[in-house]
Design a protein around this motif. Structure first.
Motif, PDB file in Angstrom:
ATOM      1  N   ALA A  81       0.830  -1.202   0.000  1.00 48.27           N
ATOM      2  CA  ALA A  81       0.000   0.000   0.000  1.00 48.27           C
ATOM      3  C   ALA A  81       0.862   1.249   0.000  1.00 48.27           C
ATOM      4  CB  ALA A  81      -0.919  -0.009   1.213  1.00 48.27           C
ATOM      5  N   GLN A  83       3.907   1.487  -1.126  1.00 47.40           N
ATOM      6  CA  GLN A  83       4.590   1.610  -2.417  1.00 47.40           C
ATOM      7  C   GLN A  83       3.667   2.134  -3.507  1.00 47.40           C
ATOM      8  OE1 GLN A  83       7.863   1.361  -0.883  1.00 47.40           O
ATOM      9  NE2 GLN A  83       7.945   1.311  -3.107  1.00 47.40           N
ATOM     10  N   VAL A  84       2.377   1.795  -3.436  1.00 43.41           N
ATOM     11  CA  VAL A  84       1.415   2.320  -4.410  1.00 43.41           C
ATOM     12  C   VAL A  84       1.374   3.842  -4.334  1.00 43.41           C
ATOM     13  CG1 VAL A  84      -1.046   2.507  -4.944  1.00 43.41           C
ATOM     14  CG2 VAL A  84      -0.012   0.265  -4.624  1.00 43.41           C
ATOM     15  N   SER A  87       4.758   5.314  -5.519  1.00 45.49           N
ATOM     16  CA  SER A  87       4.883   5.148  -6.973  1.00 45.49           C
ATOM     17  C   SER A  87       3.986   6.136  -7.718  1.00 45.49           C
ATOM     18  CB  SER A  87       4.526   3.712  -7.363  1.00 45.49           C
ATOM     19  OG  SER A  87       4.507   3.552  -8.757  1.00 45.49           O
ATOM     20  N   THR A  88       2.748   6.281  -7.250  1.00 43.93           N
ATOM     21  CA  THR A  88       1.841   7.252  -7.872  1.00 43.93           C
ATOM     22  C   THR A  88       2.427   8.648  -7.803  1.00 43.93           C
ATOM     23  OG1 THR A  88      -0.111   5.944  -7.312  1.00 43.93           O
ATOM     24  CG2 THR A  88      -0.458   8.276  -7.760  1.00 43.93           C
ATOM     25  N   ARG A 156      -4.507  10.579  -7.813  1.00 43.77           N
ATOM     26  CA  ARG A 156      -5.279   9.347  -8.004  1.00 43.77           C
ATOM     27  C   ARG A 156      -6.775   9.641  -8.136  1.00 43.77           C
ATOM     28  NH1 ARG A 156      -2.857   4.638  -7.466  1.00 43.77           N
ATOM     29  NH2 ARG A 156      -4.789   3.547  -6.946  1.00 43.77           N
ATOM     30  N   LEU A 315      -6.207  -3.552  -5.152  1.00 46.64           N
ATOM     31  CA  LEU A 315      -6.232  -2.198  -4.616  1.00 46.64           C
ATOM     32  C   LEU A 315      -7.116  -2.084  -3.383  1.00 46.64           C
ATOM     33  CD1 LEU A 315      -6.228   0.067  -7.801  1.00 46.64           C
ATOM     34  CD2 LEU A 315      -4.406  -0.250  -6.121  1.00 46.64           C
TER      35      LEU A 315
END
Length: 364
Positions: A81, A83-84, A87-88, A156, A315
């Motif tokens: 979570a 890293q998401v 990364s975003t 996002r 997700l």
């Protein structure tokens, strides 16, 4: 992003700041309205369900809970979570690591003593891990990364935006417009002179409110002194304001502030971090703090968002692994809780593809 539940007082504002309230009308005069987004805000698509299939007591939700309860897998999910988000951020030119380093290597630590209220007692739920931090919101790392995480959230939420600025213009702009429209319609022509931003985190939403209503006095309140230290540090480095933002370390359920002191009480991305008992306490305290004709504004994840309902299993599992009270939030009848607290003119609209803004009024 942080705060909530019964807690000890801080220094109250002078009692003279409180204003008079008219008697509350009968409960049967309350009207709850579920709104589609207005043409000024823009229309966003709702899903076919009241809430996602992965929320509440459903087979899918039980499966996700079982996965999260397995500790080795839970640790991996928390890392995933995190890293998401990173990364975003970095894929959209948000320098997450550089922003974090800048805060951690600054003089921000000097602000802690001036904002921390030593009498605060943290409610049990607030001591849970949040957002992949073992200490939850009570850590310098969480506070240092909060701004980049908020930027990443905006990107996002508005994936079609060409820049962070455009994403904020849509997401924050629609939220602020919904507040202004509601207050103009139902406040009885009162102006917004005093604003409380509950769960203000490092002050991102607080600053948007201060910029939107530059003549108002604005208070940011949070349960994390680390977040507030960063908020105060960043505000001191910014351009001077006509009205300096006040930062308060306290519980949004029991602020210790005088009744009828604010025209607007705002919660931005806060309630999804709270169990229902805390949501009820926050709403009741907001009602007490608002003047007759005052507005409560809550913006948070939208259970009826088509995008949220259609999230991939990976997700939504990652999201639930870092949000321990997400199911309670999705199962809470927020409009009903506002009505029970005494609010009228309860309205809900999608103000971006993922988030709703719920507004309501204290009766005159």
């Amino acid at each position: 992003m942080a705060f909530c539940a019964p807690m000890h007082m801080l220094s109250p504002v002078t009692a003279s700041h409180a204003r008079c309230r008219s008697p509350k009308p009968r409960r049967d005069s309350v009207l709850v309205v579920r709104m589609a987004a207005s043409s000024e805000v823009g229309a966003y698509e709702e899903g076919q369900l009241e809430r996602p299939k992965w929320a509440g007591d459903t087979p899918l939700s039980r499966l996700v809970k079982a996965i999260i309860s397995f500790k080795p897998l839970y640790s991996a999910l928390k890392l995933g979570a995190r890293q998401v988000l990173i990364s975003t951020a970095e894929k959209t030119n948000i320098p997450w690591r550089e922003m974090t380093k800048e805060i951690l290597e600054s003089d921000v630590y000097k602000e802690l003593e001036s904002v921390e209220n030593p009498s605060v007692v943290y409610p049990d739920y607030y001591l849970n891990p949040f957002h992949a931090y073992d200490e939850g919101n009570l850590s310098w790392l969480a506070a240092a990364e909060a701004e980049a995480a908020t930027m990443s959230m905006a990107r996002r939420a508005i994936p079609y935006a060409s820049s962070l600025e455009e994403a904020n213009q849509i997401m924050r702009g629609n939220w602020l417009q919904a507040i202004e429209d509601h207050h103009l319609q139902y406040s009885g022509n009162s102006t917004i002179e005093d604003i409380m931003d509950v769960g203000c985190s490092i002050g991102v939403s607080t600053i948007f409110l201060a910029d939107k209503f530059p003549h108002a006095g604005v208070t940011g309140l949070d349960l994390s002194p680390y977040f507030l230290a960063v908020a105060q540090y960043k505000e001191k480095k910014g351009a001077p304001r006509k009205n300096t933002i006040r930062w308060i370390h306290a519980n949004g359920e029991d602020t210790g502030l005088p009744s009828k002191s604010f025209d607007l009480v705002s919660f931005s991305a806060v309630l999804h971090e709270c169990p229902e008992r805390a949501i009820i306490g926050l709403v009741r305290e907001a009602f007490r703090l608002l003047i007759p004709g005052g507005t409560i504004a809550i913006t948070d994840q939208a259970p009826k968002s088509k995008i949220i309902q259609n999230l991939s299993p990976v997700l939504f599992t990652l999201m639930k692994s870092t949000e321990p009270f997400l199911d309670e939030y999705y199962l809470t009848d927020l409009e009903g809780r506002l009505t029970e607290a005494g609010f009228i003119h309860v309205q809900t609209m999608l103000t971006d593809p993922r988030h709703r803004t719920v507004t309501a009024t204290v009766p005159h």
